[in-house]
Design an enzyme around this catalytic site. Structure first.
Site, PDB file in Angstrom:
ATOM      1  N   CYS A  27       0.845  -1.183   0.000  1.00 25.73           N
ATOM      2  CA  CYS A  27       0.000   0.000   0.000  1.00 25.73           C
ATOM      3  C   CYS A  27       0.882   1.236   0.000  1.00 25.73           C
ATOM      4  CB  CYS A  27      -0.890  -0.016   1.244  1.00 25.73           C
ATOM      5  SG  CYS A  27      -1.816   1.507   1.521  1.00 25.73           S
ATOM      6  N   ASP A 126       3.267   3.989  -9.754  1.00 21.91           N
ATOM      7  CA  ASP A 126       4.571   3.642 -10.327  1.00 21.91           C
ATOM      8  C   ASP A 126       4.535   2.451 -11.272  1.00 21.91           C
ATOM      9  OD1 ASP A 126       3.939   1.775  -8.429  1.00 21.91           O
ATOM     10  OD2 ASP A 126       5.692   2.119  -7.162  1.00 21.91           O
ATOM     11  N   GLY A 127       3.363   2.108 -11.803  1.00 22.48           N
ATOM     12  CA  GLY A 127       3.288   0.971 -12.718  1.00 22.48           C
ATOM     13  C   GLY A 127       3.209  -0.344 -11.955  1.00 22.48           C
ATOM     14  N   HIS A 144      -7.595   5.172  -3.941  1.00 24.16           N
ATOM     15  CA  HIS A 144      -7.125   5.169  -5.328  1.00 24.16           C
ATOM     16  C   HIS A 144      -6.333   3.895  -5.602  1.00 24.16           C
ATOM     17  CE1 HIS A 144      -7.144   9.871  -5.062  1.00 24.16           C
ATOM     18  NE2 HIS A 144      -8.352   9.343  -5.080  1.00 24.16           N
ATOM     19  N   ASP A 146      -3.997   1.583  -8.610  1.00 28.53           N
ATOM     20  CA  ASP A 146      -3.141   1.731  -9.782  1.00 28.53           C
ATOM     21  C   ASP A 146      -3.702   0.920 -10.953  1.00 28.53           C
ATOM     22  OD1 ASP A 146      -1.139   2.052 -11.626  1.00 28.53           O
ATOM     23  OD2 ASP A 146       0.492   1.494 -10.275  1.00 28.53           O
ATOM     24  N   GLU A 149      -1.679  -2.091 -12.611  1.00 27.67           N
ATOM     25  CA  GLU A 149      -1.614  -3.440 -12.055  1.00 27.67           C
ATOM     26  C   GLU A 149      -2.566  -4.371 -12.814  1.00 27.67           C
ATOM     27  OE1 GLU A 149       0.493  -4.336  -9.812  1.00 27.67           O
ATOM     28  OE2 GLU A 149       1.176  -2.357  -9.185  1.00 27.67           O
ATOM     29  N   HIS A 171      -8.205   2.179   5.721  1.00 28.68           N
ATOM     30  CA  HIS A 171      -7.651   3.535   5.833  1.00 28.68           C
ATOM     31  C   HIS A 171      -8.748   4.591   5.787  1.00 28.68           C
ATOM     32  CE1 HIS A 171      -3.530   2.389   5.870  1.00 28.68           C
ATOM     33  NE2 HIS A 171      -3.474   1.988   4.608  1.00 28.68           N
ATOM     34  N   HIS A 177      -1.534   1.776   9.244  1.00 28.42           N
ATOM     35  CA  HIS A 177      -0.872   0.499   9.022  1.00 28.42           C
ATOM     36  C   HIS A 177      -0.552  -0.169  10.356  1.00 28.42           C
ATOM     37  CE1 HIS A 177       0.454   1.606   4.699  1.00 28.42           C
ATOM     38  NE2 HIS A 177      -0.621   0.838   4.690  1.00 28.42           N
TER      39      HIS A 177
END
Length: 221
Positions: A27, A126-127, A144, A146, A149, A171, A177
């Site tokens: 995460c 970041d991909g 949000h 990605d 993925e 969250h 965390h």
């Protein structure tokens, strides 16, 4: 601190196990104070105070959510079922109640984005691998994910959408965390197992904020 919270030998250097752990999917939400929590020997009361103080909370028990978009290769109906199951993990052990809305405003919004999506460069995706998703504490109400993925609705290849949504929903409810490795709110991605359940740490944290099922939420502080 990183080695401590990830249960690695405390070498104090960027050794191979540390670099390997840093490369694991996780995460993207900041770890906050959980980085400084060395072990789980702290009392449950201390854990609850930490969660309530630093994550914030909603001041109502009935919350709406909306799936704004989803990967085009996943069936819409199955995505909604997975998201509903993720919210039910938390409502089953707390006084919270969730309703889905399909358009218009909602307390919690789930959205898929590519790369930089106006959250600031620190939150740019970041991909494949790395940060899978991130979310914001109450009462911004946003999670949000990605889009780069490969998301899955099952336990096979790809990142399991249910398990990541459930973590990010935590969250949005105010949970930080957890340093407990088995907890859903641990920062690193875990594959969905057949016997998956919320850990005692997850349950204590959400009940501290919102009370047990059928009971009103507890006052903050």
């Amino acid at each position: 601190d990183f080695q401590r919270v990830t249960h690695l030998p405390l070498s104090g250097v960027l050794d191979a196990p540390t670099l390997h752990q840093m490369a694991q999917p996780r995460c993207g939400t900041d770890d906050g104070e959980s980085r400084a929590v060395g072990t789980r020997r702290a009392s449950a009361a201390r854990r609850r105070r930490r969660t309530a103080q630093h994550g914030g909370r909603w001041y109502k028990r009935h919350l709406t959510y909306r799936v704004v978009n989803w990967p085009p290769y996943l069936p819409q109906h199955e995505v909604r079922l997975a998201v509903r199951a993720a919210f039910e993990l938390w409502s089953n052990v707390s006084s919270l109640v969730f309703w889905e809305v399909q358009d218009g405003p909602a307390d919690i919004r789930l959205t898929f984005f590519h790369g930089d999506h106006n959250d600031g460069l620190n939150n740019a995706f970041d991909g494949p691998g790395g940060a899978l998703a991130h979310a914001f504490f109450p009462r911004r109400g946003e999670a949000h994910f990605d889009s780069a993925e490969r998301w899955s609705l099952h336990s096979g290849k790809g990142r399991n959408l249910f398990i990541v949504v459930a973590h990010e929903v935590g969250h949005t409810l105010g949970l930080e965390h957890s340093p407990v490795k088995s907890a859903l709110m641990s920062p690193y991605y875990k594959k969905l197992s057949k016997d998956f359940v919320l850990s005692w740490d997850d349950i204590l944290a959400v009940q501290n904020l919102y009370g047990e099922p059928g009971f009103p939420e507890r006052p903050s502080g």
